[in-house]
Design a protein around this motif. Structure first.
Motif, short mmCIF file in Angstrom:
data_model
loop_
_atom_site.label_atom_id
_atom_site.label_comp_id
_atom_site.label_asym_id
_atom_site.label_seq_id
_atom_site.Cartn_x
_atom_site.Cartn_y
_atom_site.Cartn_z
N ALA A 30 60.12 9.81 28.75
CA ALA A 30 61.98 10.23 28.45
C ALA A 30 61.67 11.23 29.15
O ALA A 30 62.83 11.40 30.26
CB ALA A 30 62.27 10.47 26.77
N PHE A 31 61.26 12.29 29.06
CA PHE A 31 61.05 13.56 30.12
C PHE A 31 60.53 13.15 31.35
O PHE A 31 62.08 13.39 32.39
CB PHE A 31 60.03 14.71 29.56
CG PHE A 31 59.96 15.77 30.39
CD1 PHE A 31 60.66 16.72 30.28
CD2 PHE A 31 58.72 16.11 31.33
CE1 PHE A 31 60.78 17.69 31.24
CE2 PHE A 31 59.03 17.23 32.10
CZ PHE A 31 60.36 17.77 32.30
N MET A 37 66.00 11.03 37.15
CA MET A 37 67.60 10.33 37.32
C MET A 37 67.85 12.25 38.06
O MET A 37 68.92 12.34 39.03
CB MET A 37 67.81 9.97 36.40
CG MET A 37 67.46 8.72 35.74
SD MET A 37 68.10 8.53 34.14
CE MET A 37 70.22 9.07 34.18
N LEU A 38 67.81 13.14 37.43
CA LEU A 38 68.71 14.73 37.46
C LEU A 38 67.81 14.80 39.06
O LEU A 38 68.52 15.38 40.04
CB LEU A 38 67.85 16.02 36.74
CG LEU A 38 68.32 16.01 35.23
CD1 LEU A 38 67.34 16.51 34.64
CD2 LEU A 38 69.81 15.86 35.17
N GLU A 40 67.43 12.73 41.41
CA GLU A 40 67.99 11.48 42.61
C GLU A 40 69.69 11.85 42.27
O GLU A 40 70.21 11.97 43.40
CB GLU A 40 68.21 10.54 41.87
CG GLU A 40 66.99 9.31 41.89
CD GLU A 40 67.14 7.89 41.64
OE1 GLU A 40 67.59 7.32 40.92
OE2 GLU A 40 65.62 7.75 41.98
N LEU A 41 70.19 12.61 41.23
CA LEU A 41 70.95 13.42 41.33
C LEU A 41 71.82 14.80 41.82
O LEU A 41 73.00 14.67 42.35
CB LEU A 41 71.81 13.23 40.18
CG LEU A 41 72.41 12.02 39.48
CD1 LEU A 41 72.12 11.97 37.66
CD2 LEU A 41 73.27 11.46 39.83
N ASN A 42 70.37 15.15 41.85
CA ASN A 42 70.48 16.55 42.75
C ASN A 42 69.74 16.75 43.66
O ASN A 42 68.49 17.67 43.64
CB ASN A 42 70.32 17.71 41.30
CG ASN A 42 71.41 17.76 40.60
OD1 ASN A 42 72.61 17.82 40.47
ND2 ASN A 42 71.26 17.15 39.51
N PRO A 43 69.81 16.11 44.73
CA PRO A 43 68.41 16.35 45.49
C PRO A 43 68.06 17.38 46.08
O PRO A 43 66.95 17.49 47.07
CB PRO A 43 68.86 15.50 46.70
CG PRO A 43 70.91 15.23 46.96
CD PRO A 43 70.74 15.40 45.02
N LEU A 50 66.30 22.62 38.43
CA LEU A 50 66.82 21.63 37.10
C LEU A 50 66.52 21.78 36.16
O LEU A 50 66.98 22.61 35.22
CB LEU A 50 65.93 20.16 37.88
CG LEU A 50 66.66 19.03 38.64
CD1 LEU A 50 65.67 18.52 39.25
CD2 LEU A 50 68.24 18.80 38.55
N VAL A 51 65.10 22.48 36.17
CA VAL A 51 64.82 23.10 34.34
C VAL A 51 64.98 23.53 33.83
O VAL A 51 65.81 24.53 32.94
CB VAL A 51 62.86 23.23 34.41
CG1 VAL A 51 62.37 23.39 32.83
CG2 VAL A 51 62.26 21.36 34.95
#
Length: 71
Positions: A30-31, A37-38, A40-43, A50-51
């Protein structure tokens, strides 16, 4: 909830990573999915950014975290 089919080698890497990260295999998967996903959404953001953003949104204070790990 469903079942996801993955290659045996990926499952083995997942098992090893979960052990090193003190997560269950499902939590590690899941991590990785969430981080993917994060990304891909925030290249334009790094993994560390992100973390840090996710920790901040969860209410984790960077100063308190740094102090706890320094002790």
């Amino acid at each position: 909830m469903g079942i996801v089919s993955i290659e045996d080698e990926l499952h083995e890497q997942l098992r090893r990573a979960s052990k090193a990260s003190y997560r269950s295999i499902n939590a590690q998967a899941a991590f990785w999915i969430r981080i993917g996903m994060l990304c891909e959404l925030n290249p334009g953001m790094t993994f560390q950014e992100l973390v840090a953003r996710e920790l901040k949104e969860a209410g984790v204070e960077a100063g308190a975290l740094a102090a706890a790990t320094a002790a």
